[in-house]
Design a protein around this motif. Sequence first.
Motif, PDB file in Angstrom:
ATOM      1  N   LEU A 224      19.907 118.583  26.305  1.00  0.00           N
ATOM      2  CA  LEU A 224      20.546 117.295  26.024  1.00  0.00           C
ATOM      3  C   LEU A 224      22.017 117.477  25.659  1.00  0.00           C
ATOM      4  CD1 LEU A 224      17.771 115.592  23.837  1.00  0.00           C
ATOM      5  CD2 LEU A 224      18.315 115.114  26.241  1.00  0.00           C
ATOM      6  N   PRO A 225      22.830 116.445  25.860  1.00  0.00           N
ATOM      7  CA  PRO A 225      24.207 116.487  25.360  1.00  0.00           C
ATOM      8  C   PRO A 225      24.220 116.705  23.856  1.00  0.00           C
ATOM      9  CG  PRO A 225      23.891 114.643  26.869  1.00  0.00           C
ATOM     10  CD  PRO A 225      22.536 115.206  26.597  1.00  0.00           C
ATOM     11  N   ALA A 226      25.248 117.383  23.354  1.00  0.00           N
ATOM     12  CA  ALA A 226      25.301 117.773  21.941  1.00  0.00           C
ATOM     13  C   ALA A 226      25.149 116.574  21.009  1.00  0.00           C
ATOM     14  CB  ALA A 226      26.617 118.495  21.662  1.00  0.00           C
ATOM     15  N   GLU A 227      25.817 115.445  21.348  1.00  0.00           N
ATOM     16  CA  GLU A 227      25.755 114.280  20.463  1.00  0.00           C
ATOM     17  C   GLU A 227      24.338 113.723  20.376  1.00  0.00           C
ATOM     18  OE1 GLU A 227      27.697 114.644  23.009  1.00  0.00           O
ATOM     19  OE2 GLU A 227      29.739 114.850  22.171  1.00  0.00           O
ATOM     20  N   GLN A 228      23.643 113.649  21.508  1.00  0.00           N
ATOM     21  CA  GLN A 228      22.276 113.126  21.526  1.00  0.00           C
ATOM     22  C   GLN A 228      21.327 114.077  20.790  1.00  0.00           C
ATOM     23  OE1 GLN A 228      20.873 112.204  25.448  1.00  0.00           O
ATOM     24  NE2 GLN A 228      18.828 111.600  24.759  1.00  0.00           N
ATOM     25  N   ALA A 229      21.518 115.381  20.980  1.00  0.00           N
ATOM     26  CA  ALA A 229      20.674 116.365  20.305  1.00  0.00           C
ATOM     27  C   ALA A 229      20.856 116.291  18.790  1.00  0.00           C
ATOM     28  CB  ALA A 229      21.004 117.769  20.806  1.00  0.00           C
ATOM     29  N   GLU A 230      22.077 116.077  18.332  1.00  0.00           N
ATOM     30  CA  GLU A 230      22.341 115.990  16.891  1.00  0.00           C
ATOM     31  C   GLU A 230      21.620 114.804  16.267  1.00  0.00           C
ATOM     32  OE1 GLU A 230      26.530 115.883  16.350  1.00  0.00           O
ATOM     33  OE2 GLU A 230      26.851 117.959  17.007  1.00  0.00           O
TER      34      GLU A 230
END
Length: 318
Positions: A224-230
């Motif tokens: 996943l993109p970093a922002e979504q994973a966070e």
Amino acid sequence: MSLDTINFDAGDALGFATLPGERVRAFEAPETLIERIESPAPRFSLIDQMFVERGTKADWDLLHDLHYKAENLSIGPRFWKLTLDGQTIGVLVTANPKGLLKERHVAFPKIKPGGGDTVITNTDRYLFINQNFRVISRFVIDTMFRGIGAGYRMMNLVSRLEGNRIMEIQSSMSKFNHFGQKAGFRFVKPMNANRFDKGLKFFRSHFESSPGDFEGMVEELARLPAEQAEVIVADARAFYYRHSALEKTGNNRGKGRERVAAMTPREVLKSIAQMTLASPLYGVWMNPDHGREMPERLPLSAFDWQKPTEKLKVPFDA
């Protein structure tokens, strides 16, 4: 017919030839004794040289990498080791029991909270449990000595040496390897974790992978993109802390939030999976030696002196 001819014919009949003038000596076949043992049981030859005795955390550190839960220990650990010629080849860790456990309430319904409990009754319940119960928390045998019956023998003898009236175990492995049953433990019917439904709902709302596919969820999170994973990891940390009694009691009390905040994504997902999806078997063993003076150590072969639920036979040399 000459003697030479008779000797040759006799030798030829036995499958070998004789020279003229040789004599053939007849030997009686040795008696063959076939003994059939009823319910034969194999026995490891070094078992008499193995001893169960008190250990230390250093023994656990020596073998803990072989255990699937090597990260931490439960509250109030006590260490027992299995040795062969002074070398530690097995470690069993016992711990303080949980104050409330629904599987225990099935096995011992009289200590189950009744809804009208007070501070006094709750305190007395915890005192009774701490005085009479102990739980097998971690258990590992060196891979070189697995499959010889050392595990269930050690579990039974440690339960005797601990001295408590009742030894508990919660073990998922007992569904597949009946070492607890062989040690004399009796198990209640498997039950889902208290947060099972909520755990399924959390995983299904955040991942396409099956909730039972831990590695699949970890890999999915990594893609996943970093922002979504966070965002998902933050939700996971909040969910785990909200529902985890482990992070709010015992040694973790007061610093649970810090511990959870420091968890890696893999660690927090694993913690949620263990808390919500695990359904370990709960078993108990009633100690027939409760109240007796016991030796400091026992040979592993002492398990075979009596049945798993009978008193240890004496005299013994340990």
